[in-house]
Design an enzyme around this catalytic site. Structure first.
Site, PDB file in Angstrom:
ATOM      1  N   TYR A 137      55.788  48.019  36.838  1.00  0.00           N
ATOM      2  CA  TYR A 137      56.799  47.566  37.365  1.00  0.00           C
ATOM      3  C   TYR A 137      58.259  47.590  37.289  1.00  0.00           C
ATOM      4  CZ  TYR A 137      52.568  44.468  39.377  1.00  0.00           C
ATOM      5  OH  TYR A 137      51.335  44.129  40.081  1.00  0.00           O
ATOM      6  N   LYS A 187      42.556  50.219  29.535  1.00  0.00           N
ATOM      7  CA  LYS A 187      42.396  51.216  31.178  1.00  0.00           C
ATOM      8  C   LYS A 187      42.208  52.658  29.768  1.00  0.00           C
ATOM      9  CE  LYS A 187      39.906  52.278  34.885  1.00  0.00           C
ATOM     10  NZ  LYS A 187      38.352  52.028  34.839  1.00  0.00           N
ATOM     11  N   ASP A 219      38.037  47.107  34.938  1.00  0.00           N
ATOM     12  CA  ASP A 219      37.851  46.420  35.439  1.00  0.00           C
ATOM     13  C   ASP A 219      36.053  45.745  35.436  1.00  0.00           C
ATOM     14  OD1 ASP A 219      37.151  48.331  33.892  1.00  0.00           O
ATOM     15  OD2 ASP A 219      36.186  49.811  35.463  1.00  0.00           O
ATOM     16  N   ASP A 243      49.228  40.231  36.321  1.00  0.00           N
ATOM     17  CA  ASP A 243      49.669  40.099  37.278  1.00  0.00           C
ATOM     18  C   ASP A 243      47.537  39.725  38.070  1.00  0.00           C
ATOM     19  OD1 ASP A 243      50.823  39.311  39.767  1.00  0.00           O
ATOM     20  OD2 ASP A 243      51.798  41.346  40.051  1.00  0.00           O
ATOM     21  N   ASP A 247      45.734  35.328  38.545  1.00  0.00           N
ATOM     22  CA  ASP A 247      45.086  35.258  40.362  1.00  0.00           C
ATOM     23  C   ASP A 247      44.164  34.754  40.347  1.00  0.00           C
ATOM     24  OD1 ASP A 247      48.700  35.147  40.306  1.00  0.00           O
ATOM     25  OD2 ASP A 247      47.803  36.269  42.676  1.00  0.00           O
TER      26      ASP A 247
END
Ligand code: NAD
Length: 358
Positions: A137, A187, A219, A243, A247
């Site tokens: 980001y 990852k 994943d 992020d 959620d």
């Protein structure tokens, strides 16, 4: 010694809920020196900026900051850089709040509010620790350019060793106050930056031998969160994966009105706030659920003020008002259940205070 607390009620239901949460804080008996400040739309209206210098000064001098929420339609016409939300971003960067803590706690009486089967989520208690100030980001270079007659978009996923080490330390420290397990999500099979992430987390772990560390690809972590979420204690991960996963975890608990959060810096100073926004659609009607802010205050007691007993008492009080059947409209899911009592913001706070005193 008295703890220095800055309260920033903000806008909409933030300003409406906060006085009731302050009554709850009073009832804990913890010695707090409380100052108030302006942030968000209310600060724009009175001082012309979302984060006035006086608020920043007070924030820097405090042990912890408790925030309601900022924003609303009155300020939606302003340019992006002048909006209420910029005040919050400014506060996060000025205080270097690099560790975002998002617990997903499911109180048993609300288990049927989850999108998962009640037995998978009853008494769920996960803490997601997300790196908040680095990663893809913020990485440079970034942009959209013309190349070979077409547009090409790019971002840079970058983490330096010290950024990884400091967030890993926060996660291990927090796990010591919980159930002693950390799962680091990356990852590393595809991205070099997260291979480094895994290596550094392993190195930092050497200082925390009492903590059980595991690694998981993002994943698989997403899948495990909706398959068997109770296997996790603390999850630590980078900005983008955090992020998304926070959620997912939030939805396991079903209700926005119940979700607290915290952002910490390296010296333990923290900003505590509910996950929800200023909810202009219900502001001023005495129907907002104050429990997300109460639970944020409980996190503040635990993670910045070292008042473990008060944190436990606040969380037990929330549990007991839910068990007693008190429900604000957002968590009043079963209208035919005659054992439930529909209450407003004020009466919910009263019930928490009564539970704290009993
Ligand atoms: P929101 O979280 O304010 O509201 C979403 C929905 O959830 C609304 O229907 C609302 O009524 C409901 N809701 C939220 N909190 C509740 C509570 N405590 N009790 C009962 N119901 C609740 O999100 P939004 O509508 O997308 O945003 C409204 C404003 O809040 C915008 O200006 C946005 O920028 C701002 N916002 C601020 C923050 C923050 O301060 N950290 C976070 C998110 C949104």
């Amino acid at each position: 010694m008295s703890h220095q607390l800055l309260v920033l009620p903000g806008d909409g239901i933030g300003a409406e809920v906060m006085p009731h949460v302050e009554r709850v804080l009073d009832a804990t008996g913890v010695d707090l020196t409380v100052k108030h400040g302006l942030l968000g739309g209310v600060a724009i209206d009175s001082e012309g900026v979302a984060l006035p210098p006086e608020t920043l000064e007070k924030a820097k001098a405090s042990d912890a900051i408790l925030l309601g929420a900022v924003g609303g339609p009155a300020w939606d016409h302003l340019p992006m850089m002048d909006r209420p939300e910029r005040g919050l971003l400014g506060l996060r960067s000025e205080l270097d709040l690099f560790a975002n803590l998002r617990p997903a706690i499911l109180f048993e009486p609300l288990a049927h509010a989850s999108s998962l089967k009640p037995e998978l989520v009853a008494n769920l208690d996960i803490l997601i620790v997300r790196e908040l100030t680095g990663g893809i980001y913020f990485g440079e270079p970034r942009g959209v350019e013309e190349a070979d007659g077409q547009r090409r978009g790019f971002n840079t996923y970058v983490y330096a060793e010290d950024e990884i080490d400091r967030i890993a330390r926060v996660a291990f420290d927090l796990a010591q106050k919980r159930n002693g397990r950390v799962c680091s999500v990356d990852k590393a099979n595809v991205l070099e930056v997260t291979r480094l992430w895994r290596e550094v987390v392993d190195e930092t772990h050497a200082d925390f031998e009492d903590i059980e560390l595991s690694h998981m690809y993002v994943d698989n972590a997403a899948m495990q969160l909706v398959r068997a979420p109770k296997q996790f204690d603390v999850i630590v991960t980078g900005n983008m994966f955090g992020d998304i996963l926070s959620d997912v975890a939030a939805m396991l608990t079903g209700s926005l009105g119940m979700l607290p959060s915290a952002s910490l810096n390296g010296s333990g100073q923290g900003l505590y706030e509910p996950v929800h926004g200023s909810a202009p659609d219900i502001a001023g009607q005495n129907v907002a659920n104050p429990l997300a802010t109460v639970l944020s205050a409980a996190m503040m007691m635990r993670y910045s003020l070292d008042e473990m007993d008060a944190a436990d008492r606040l969380e037990r009080a929330v549990q007991s008002v839910l068990e007693a059947g008190f429900r604000t409209p957002d968590i009043m899911l079963d209208h035919s259940n005659t054992k439930l009592t529909r209450v407003g913001t004020d009466a919910m706070a009263d019930a928490v205070i009564a539970a704290l005193r009993s």
